[in-house]
Structures are given as C-alpha cells and as structure tokens.
Design a protein around this motif. Sequence first.
Motif, PDB file in Angstrom:
ATOM      1  N   GLU A 259     -65.620  34.299 -17.661  1.00  0.00           N
ATOM      2  CA  GLU A 259     -66.664  33.383 -17.199  1.00  0.00           C
ATOM      3  C   GLU A 259     -67.558  32.934 -18.356  1.00  0.00           C
ATOM      4  O   GLU A 259     -67.970  31.772 -18.414  1.00  0.00           O
ATOM      5  CB  GLU A 259     -67.443  34.016 -16.041  1.00  0.00           C
ATOM      6  N   GLN A 260     -67.832  33.823 -19.295  1.00  0.00           N
ATOM      7  CA  GLN A 260     -68.620  33.422 -20.479  1.00  0.00           C
ATOM      8  C   GLN A 260     -67.835  32.414 -21.320  1.00  0.00           C
ATOM      9  O   GLN A 260     -68.372  31.389 -21.762  1.00  0.00           O
ATOM     10  CB  GLN A 260     -68.976  34.663 -21.321  1.00  0.00           C
ATOM     11  N   ALA A 261     -66.536  32.691 -21.514  1.00  0.00           N
ATOM     12  CA  ALA A 261     -65.704  31.768 -22.307  1.00  0.00           C
ATOM     13  C   ALA A 261     -65.642  30.404 -21.625  1.00  0.00           C
ATOM     14  O   ALA A 261     -65.727  29.359 -22.295  1.00  0.00           O
ATOM     15  CB  ALA A 261     -64.304  32.355 -22.472  1.00  0.00           C
ATOM     16  N   SER A 262     -65.529  30.397 -20.303  1.00  0.00           N
ATOM     17  CA  SER A 262     -65.468  29.123 -19.559  1.00  0.00           C
ATOM     18  C   SER A 262     -66.773  28.343 -19.705  1.00  0.00           C
ATOM     19  O   SER A 262     -66.755  27.129 -19.917  1.00  0.00           O
ATOM     20  CB  SER A 262     -65.217  29.376 -18.067  1.00  0.00           C
ATOM     21  N   ARG A 263     -67.885  29.041 -19.574  1.00  0.00           N
ATOM     22  CA  ARG A 263     -69.192  28.363 -19.712  1.00  0.00           C
ATOM     23  C   ARG A 263     -69.324  27.737 -21.097  1.00  0.00           C
ATOM     24  O   ARG A 263     -69.705  26.580 -21.234  1.00  0.00           O
ATOM     25  CB  ARG A 263     -70.335  29.377 -19.530  1.00  0.00           C
ATOM     26  N   SER A 264     -68.994  28.508 -22.132  1.00  0.00           N
ATOM     27  CA  SER A 264     -69.139  27.999 -23.495  1.00  0.00           C
ATOM     28  C   SER A 264     -68.150  26.869 -23.777  1.00  0.00           C
ATOM     29  O   SER A 264     -68.502  25.882 -24.421  1.00  0.00           O
ATOM     30  CB  SER A 264     -68.909  29.122 -24.509  1.00  0.00           C
ATOM     31  N   ALA A 265     -66.911  27.007 -23.286  1.00  0.00           N
ATOM     32  CA  ALA A 265     -65.913  25.965 -23.543  1.00  0.00           C
ATOM     33  C   ALA A 265     -66.349  24.648 -22.906  1.00  0.00           C
ATOM     34  O   ALA A 265     -66.212  23.584 -23.512  1.00  0.00           O
ATOM     35  CB  ALA A 265     -64.549  26.404 -23.006  1.00  0.00           C
ATOM     36  N   LEU A 266     -66.906  24.722 -21.696  1.00  0.00           N
ATOM     37  CA  LEU A 266     -67.380  23.498 -21.033  1.00  0.00           C
ATOM     38  C   LEU A 266     -68.515  22.877 -21.841  1.00  0.00           C
ATOM     39  O   LEU A 266     -68.544  21.661 -22.073  1.00  0.00           O
ATOM     40  CB  LEU A 266     -67.829  23.808 -19.596  1.00  0.00           C
TER      41      LEU A 266
END
Length: 383
Positions: A259-266
């Motif tokens: 979820e952290q990786a998804s937030r940052s990637a977005l």
Amino acid sequence: MHDDSNVSPESRLAQACHYIDEVTGGISPPIQLSTTYARAPDYSYIGNYSYGRADNPSWEVLEKVCADLDGGADAKCFASGMAAVCAFFETVNTGEHVVAPRIMYHGSQDWLRRISARRAIGLSLFDACDLEDLARQVRPGETSVVWIETPVNPTWDVIDITRAAKIAHDAGAILAVDATVSSPVTTQALAHGADIVFHSATKYLNGHSDVVAGMLVTAREDDRWEEIKLVRTLTGGILGPFEAWLLLRGMRTLFLRFEQASRSALQLAQHFENHPRLRRVLYPGLESHPGHDVACRQMTRGFGGMLSLLVDGDAEVAKRIAGNTRLFVRATSLGGVESLIEHRASVEGPHSAVPENLLRLSVGIENCQDLIEDLEQSLQNPE
Ligand SMILES: *Cc1c(COP(=O)(O)O)cnc(C)c1O
C-alpha cells in the motif's frame, strides 16, 4: 490454529493465520533442517514426514498462509518463480496447445518456446492488450492452458481476468495467472475466475530482495494439482527451510509495503506525467492509461508500485538519466522495500520488444518526496 476467517486478510497475514506453535507456544514457526525422519519400532512414521525433498514442516505454515491470501484450496512453494513455472508447464502434454501473451516475463516465455518446440506442444501468442485477439487464438478442444500476466510488464496494461477466464473456459482450457506484479493484496485472481495463480515470491511476497522463491496457488485440488506436487518432489525444485521461514517473515508486512508503494507510485506518476523531459508515464493508476478502467475494477487496494517512464530521447539519454539517480538503485527485479530503476531493453537483450527510451521503476517504501526529488534532479541533468 483457530478459525480466523471472519477477520480481514491483513490481520490474518500479520499473524500467519494466528500461528502458535503447539509444543512451545512460539508465535514464529521453527525451522526444520532435518533431511530425513525417523520411524517408530513398528516402522510407521513418527510424524507425517519422510524425506526433505518430499515434505518439510517449514513449508506448511507458509503454504497455508499463501492459500489463504489468494483464497485457494492449496498452495505449494518452489525454489524460485521459474521452478514453479516449469513445474506448472510439466503438466501440459504433447499435442496440447498453450496461449500466452506476446509481451510477458521473458524467462517464462523462453521456457514455453523451448518446451513447445521440444515436446510438440502448440504455442500461440496474443496481444496482451487485446482479449479479442486471445479469443481468436484459443482452439476449442485443443487449447489446454491460457497463461496471462497482469499488469503486463513493462507497459502495465491490465488484463481483465474475468473475461480471459471466460474465453479460456469456453474453449475447455484453464486460466493460469502470473500475479507477481499485482500481488494478492489488490487482485484476487482466483475470485475473478482463474484456476491457478503463480507468484514469483522473490518480488512483493518476500519484499526484501533477499529470497528467491516461487508459489503456485490452486482453486481446486484436481489431477493437475496432484501432478504439480509430484513434479516438485521428483525434480527437486524445493524451497530451503530457511528461505521458507524468511519468506513467511517478509510476507507478514505485505499489505503495509504494497500500500505504501502504491501510494508513492501514484504520486510519482501524477507528479511526472507532464514533465518536459518525458514523453509519457505508464501507470495503471493514471486516467490517461489504457488499462485504467479495468484496473479500477480489478485492483481494489492500489495500483501497485510499478511504473515506466518514456524519456524524450534515445537509449543513451535514458541510460544517462538512470545513471544520475542517487536514491533509486540501478538494478533489475521488483517488489522490494528499496526503489529500483532499470533500462529494461538493456536487461532483456538485443531481441527485446521494449522501447529503447523506457525506464522501469519499482517503487519501494522510502519517503516519497525524496524519491520525487531524486528523479527531478536526474531528469534535470541528462548530460
Ligand atoms: C521475477 C519474475 C518471474 C520469475 O521469478 P524468479 O523468482 O526470478 O524465478 C516470473 N514472472 C514475473 C512477472 C517476474 O517478475
């Protein structure tokens, strides 16, 4: 272990399905290193174990947790993702037909090409973004396996699993999904109709770039599944007990990491979408991405940590930009806590279909502002 099916998947995963060692009360499982198991005087086994290539208690908690995570009937771990891919394709017989995407993980496609030539297995490749093309390629009664991967590396196109499953099933084939990139956090491939899910556990499941492992999860314990288990035992593509333990430890934080990786990637994708030194940013979370609508339906807890940048320039410019990063590490692979950048065409070699100006990013769990600043400074200095 007690019934914890009423709690959310991240709670079950954090506790490895409420694991408590029955002998000691330990909440982390022991590592069984023994390669062989003693028998009682009457020659029965003392436990349910015989020999280290056939069974090992260190796999069992891990496999139970993976079956739970993907909502499957059973799961089996392997020495690597490719060992799992090979075990799966061992179940395809001469004369049968396999359909797979034209752009997919290159190792799996290399293996498919090799076995199809050597064992007279038919192989057709379809355009990963076009399910009409998949429908044209399947041969009812002859196709036994449709293999897909979503999102597709490195364009991150999203394949509609429900539609692909219908096409496969209507032709009498099963659908196998390489879900390494989406991870079970955001996409439950079996619930969308897949029959088998594959993960390179080297990536998000382990998440710390320190274990090579593979996983297959099945919707049903059928004849093919029995065959897969037999192939693992006979070919010996087994996971070491310590690696199994490390993988389970890494997996407990999968939801937080993903979820952290998804937030940052977005955030990165949105920040760099109209950058003057880039032609395009490819990320399924962007409305401009062709797979966005399917992604919104199929990726329910984030669009993942993988994105690609098409730089304004050739391979040399792309490599110079990658050469300028200070925080992003220049390395292949994905799904780890540390952010990586790679010039994908160089990694895949001269036959690669990947555009020469494409840089692939695997976003980790660092501070997102640090990542943005690192890319900004690398793009400012392409010389
Ligand atoms: C890495 C990877 C594989 C192969 O897994 P290994 O663990 O490296 O053997 C297969 N599919 C995808 C999508 C991958 O990223």
